[in-house]
Design a protein around this motif. Structure first.
Motif, mmCIF file in Angstrom:
data_model
loop_
_atom_site.group_PDB
_atom_site.id
_atom_site.type_symbol
_atom_site.label_atom_id
_atom_site.label_comp_id
_atom_site.label_asym_id
_atom_site.label_seq_id
_atom_site.Cartn_x
_atom_site.Cartn_y
_atom_site.Cartn_z
ATOM 1 N N PHE A 91 37.857 49.356 40.645
ATOM 2 C CA PHE A 91 36.624 49.237 41.420
ATOM 3 C C PHE A 91 35.748 48.099 40.911
ATOM 4 N N GLU A 92 35.800 47.787 39.628
ATOM 5 C CA GLU A 92 35.093 46.608 39.123
ATOM 6 C C GLU A 92 35.660 45.348 39.762
ATOM 7 N N ARG A 93 36.956 45.321 39.930
ATOM 8 C CA ARG A 93 37.593 44.169 40.576
ATOM 9 C C ARG A 93 37.205 44.084 42.046
ATOM 10 N N ARG A 94 37.142 45.235 42.715
ATOM 11 C CA ARG A 94 36.796 45.230 44.134
ATOM 12 C C ARG A 94 35.365 44.756 44.372
ATOM 13 N N TYR A 95 34.446 45.216 43.547
ATOM 14 C CA TYR A 95 33.037 44.880 43.751
ATOM 15 C C TYR A 95 32.640 43.528 43.157
ATOM 16 N N GLY A 96 33.615 42.806 42.619
ATOM 17 C CA GLY A 96 33.334 41.474 42.110
ATOM 18 C C GLY A 96 32.756 41.433 40.708
ATOM 19 N N LYS A 99 34.896 39.223 38.512
ATOM 20 C CA LYS A 99 34.719 37.819 38.874
ATOM 21 C C LYS A 99 33.441 37.258 38.258
ATOM 22 N N ARG A 100 32.367 38.050 38.301
ATOM 23 C CA ARG A 100 31.103 37.586 37.737
ATOM 24 C C ARG A 100 31.170 37.503 36.215
ATOM 25 N N LEU A 101 31.829 38.482 35.607
ATOM 26 C CA LEU A 101 31.980 38.437 34.156
ATOM 27 C C LEU A 101 32.825 37.234 33.739
ATOM 28 N N GLY A 102 33.745 36.839 34.629
ATOM 29 C CA GLY A 102 34.586 35.688 34.332
ATOM 30 C C GLY A 102 33.812 34.390 34.249
ATOM 31 N N THR A 103 32.618 34.352 34.845
ATOM 32 C CA THR A 103 31.785 33.149 34.774
ATOM 33 C C THR A 103 30.806 33.196 33.606
ATOM 34 N N SER A 104 30.776 34.287 32.868
ATOM 35 C CA SER A 104 29.880 34.422 31.725
ATOM 36 C C SER A 104 30.500 33.752 30.494
ATOM 37 N N PRO A 105 29.747 33.608 29.408
ATOM 38 C CA PRO A 105 30.321 33.019 28.181
ATOM 39 C C PRO A 105 31.418 33.892 27.553
ATOM 40 N N LEU A 164 46.069 48.734 33.567
ATOM 41 C CA LEU A 164 45.561 47.428 33.949
ATOM 42 C C LEU A 164 46.468 46.762 34.987
ATOM 43 N N LEU A 165 47.771 46.983 34.874
ATOM 44 C CA LEU A 165 48.698 46.445 35.869
ATOM 45 C C LEU A 165 48.397 47.024 37.244
ATOM 46 N N MET A 166 48.184 48.331 37.309
ATOM 47 C CA MET A 166 47.874 48.973 38.584
ATOM 48 C C MET A 166 46.539 48.486 39.133
ATOM 49 N N ALA A 167 45.524 48.420 38.259
ATOM 50 C CA ALA A 167 44.191 48.014 38.701
ATOM 51 C C ALA A 167 44.155 46.562 39.146
ATOM 52 N N GLY A 168 45.005 45.721 38.570
ATOM 53 C CA GLY A 168 44.974 44.298 38.865
ATOM 54 C C GLY A 168 45.867 43.871 40.001
ATOM 55 N N THR A 169 46.629 44.797 40.579
ATOM 56 C CA THR A 169 47.549 44.436 41.655
ATOM 57 C C THR A 169 47.311 45.219 42.938
ATOM 58 N N LEU A 170 46.757 46.431 42.839
ATOM 59 C CA LEU A 170 46.520 47.258 44.021
ATOM 60 C C LEU A 170 45.053 47.222 44.417
ATOM 61 N N LYS A 171 44.775 47.590 45.659
ATOM 62 C CA LYS A 171 43.393 47.759 46.092
ATOM 63 C C LYS A 171 42.781 48.955 45.369
ATOM 64 N N ALA A 172 41.445 48.969 45.301
ATOM 65 C CA ALA A 172 40.758 50.005 44.527
ATOM 66 C C ALA A 172 41.074 51.398 45.042
ATOM 67 N N GLU A 173 41.080 51.582 46.374
ATOM 68 C CA GLU A 173 41.367 52.901 46.935
ATOM 69 C C GLU A 173 42.791 53.339 46.627
ATOM 70 N N ARG A 250 50.623 38.995 33.278
ATOM 71 C CA ARG A 250 51.254 38.073 34.236
ATOM 72 C C ARG A 250 50.730 38.251 35.650
ATOM 73 N N PHE A 251 50.506 39.484 36.095
ATOM 74 C CA PHE A 251 50.232 39.725 37.506
ATOM 75 C C PHE A 251 48.798 40.164 37.804
ATOM 76 N N PHE A 252 47.967 40.361 36.778
ATOM 77 C CA PHE A 252 46.600 40.820 37.015
ATOM 78 C C PHE A 252 45.822 39.789 37.825
ATOM 79 N N ARG A 253 45.212 40.243 38.931
ATOM 80 C CA ARG A 253 44.383 39.380 39.767
ATOM 81 C C ARG A 253 42.914 39.764 39.554
ATOM 82 N N TRP A 254 42.092 38.779 39.231
ATOM 83 C CA TRP A 254 40.694 39.061 38.902
ATOM 84 C C TRP A 254 39.813 39.203 40.139
ATOM 85 N N GLU A 255 40.318 38.814 41.284
ATOM 86 C CA GLU A 255 39.513 38.893 42.509
ATOM 87 C C GLU A 255 40.209 39.747 43.546
#
Length: 255
Positions: A91-96, A99-105, A164-173, A250-255
């Protein structure tokens, strides 16, 4: 007029301080989430008390709590490192948020480190609570503490990678549904409450290779039977750790 010195100075905090702050934040968020508390604390505690005091499942010779406590500890690790982390990260990935943390230091690897530290902090609380309850029910653990620590660490790594593999490849629901379904299936078929020898021989050979089975059986061999280092179970968990964490990286998508 001389130039003055101004404080505070703008800029990123030292990396260890950023990781510690993010880990503390992640831990607080997990503890404030009702569903996470249900998975990580309430359900394992209820299962431990219920099956230790009511003769529902044949756990073999000896006290039921001596069989159940190691399995419940394994279930607690899975609920936090896999189910809870998969759902929250999905759900963190779904709500962005990611992505926002990725732009932080804070580097991405440091964010994953903070999440891992948060999982370990929750597990320490879980294990302390469940162990206290088990002692109250008459639990008599034995065996090598080092073996127990190694099993818990490798179990955490294995389930964390899969979560993390599941969270980074599937939709939040889809992650929410799949993580809860896997939790229920492994609770029943992973040797947590029902001994694996109650299943058909063909099923035992497959179920014994699951990470929850390796963790629960390894903890049971050490804590209930006083076995030495359970190399076979540690090897299974090590393989799952490498595969899970490698695939997540390898497969985790941040967005």
């Amino acid at each position: 007029m001389s130039a003055g010195t101004y404080s505070p100075r703008p800029g990123a905090a030292p990396l260890p301080r950023m990781i510690a702050a993010q880990a503390a934040f992640e831990t607080k968020m997990l503890l404030r989430n009702g569903e996470q508390l249900l998975l990580t604390v309430v359900i394992p505690s209820l299962l431990l008390v219920l099956f230790s005091t009511v003769d529902i499942v044949d756990t073999g010779e000896g006290k039921a709590v001596d069989f159940l406590a190691p399995g419940i500890l394994a279930l607690a690790v899975m609920s936090t490192a896999f189910t809870g982390q998969a759902i929250s990260t999905g759900f963190e990935r779904r709500y962005g948020v990611l992505k926002r943390l990725g732009t932080s230091p804070l580097p991405r690897w440091a964010l994953m480190t903070a999440k891992t530290l948060s999982v370990l902090a929750i597990e320490v609380l879980q294990i302390a609570l469940l162990a206290a309850m088990a002692f109250g029910l008459g639990w008599s653990p034995q065996g090598n503490p080092l073996a127990v620590v190694l099993l818990l660490i490798l179990g955490t790594a294995a389930f964390s990678g899969l979560g993390l593999l599941m969270a980074g490849t599937l939709k939040a629901e889809a992650t929410l549904a799949a993580a809860n379904l896997v939790f229920l299936l492994l609770l029943v078929g992973g040797g947590v409450i029902v001994p694996l020898d109650k299943f058909p021989d063909a099923a035992q050979s497959v179920l014994g290779l699951l990470p929850i089975s390796a963790l629960s059986d390894g903890l049971r061999d050490v804590l209930q039977h006083g076995a030495g280092m359970p190399w076979g179970n540690l090897g299974i968990l090590a393989v799952w750790s490498v595969l899970g964490l490698g695939a997540a990286a390898r497969f985790f998508r941040w967005e």
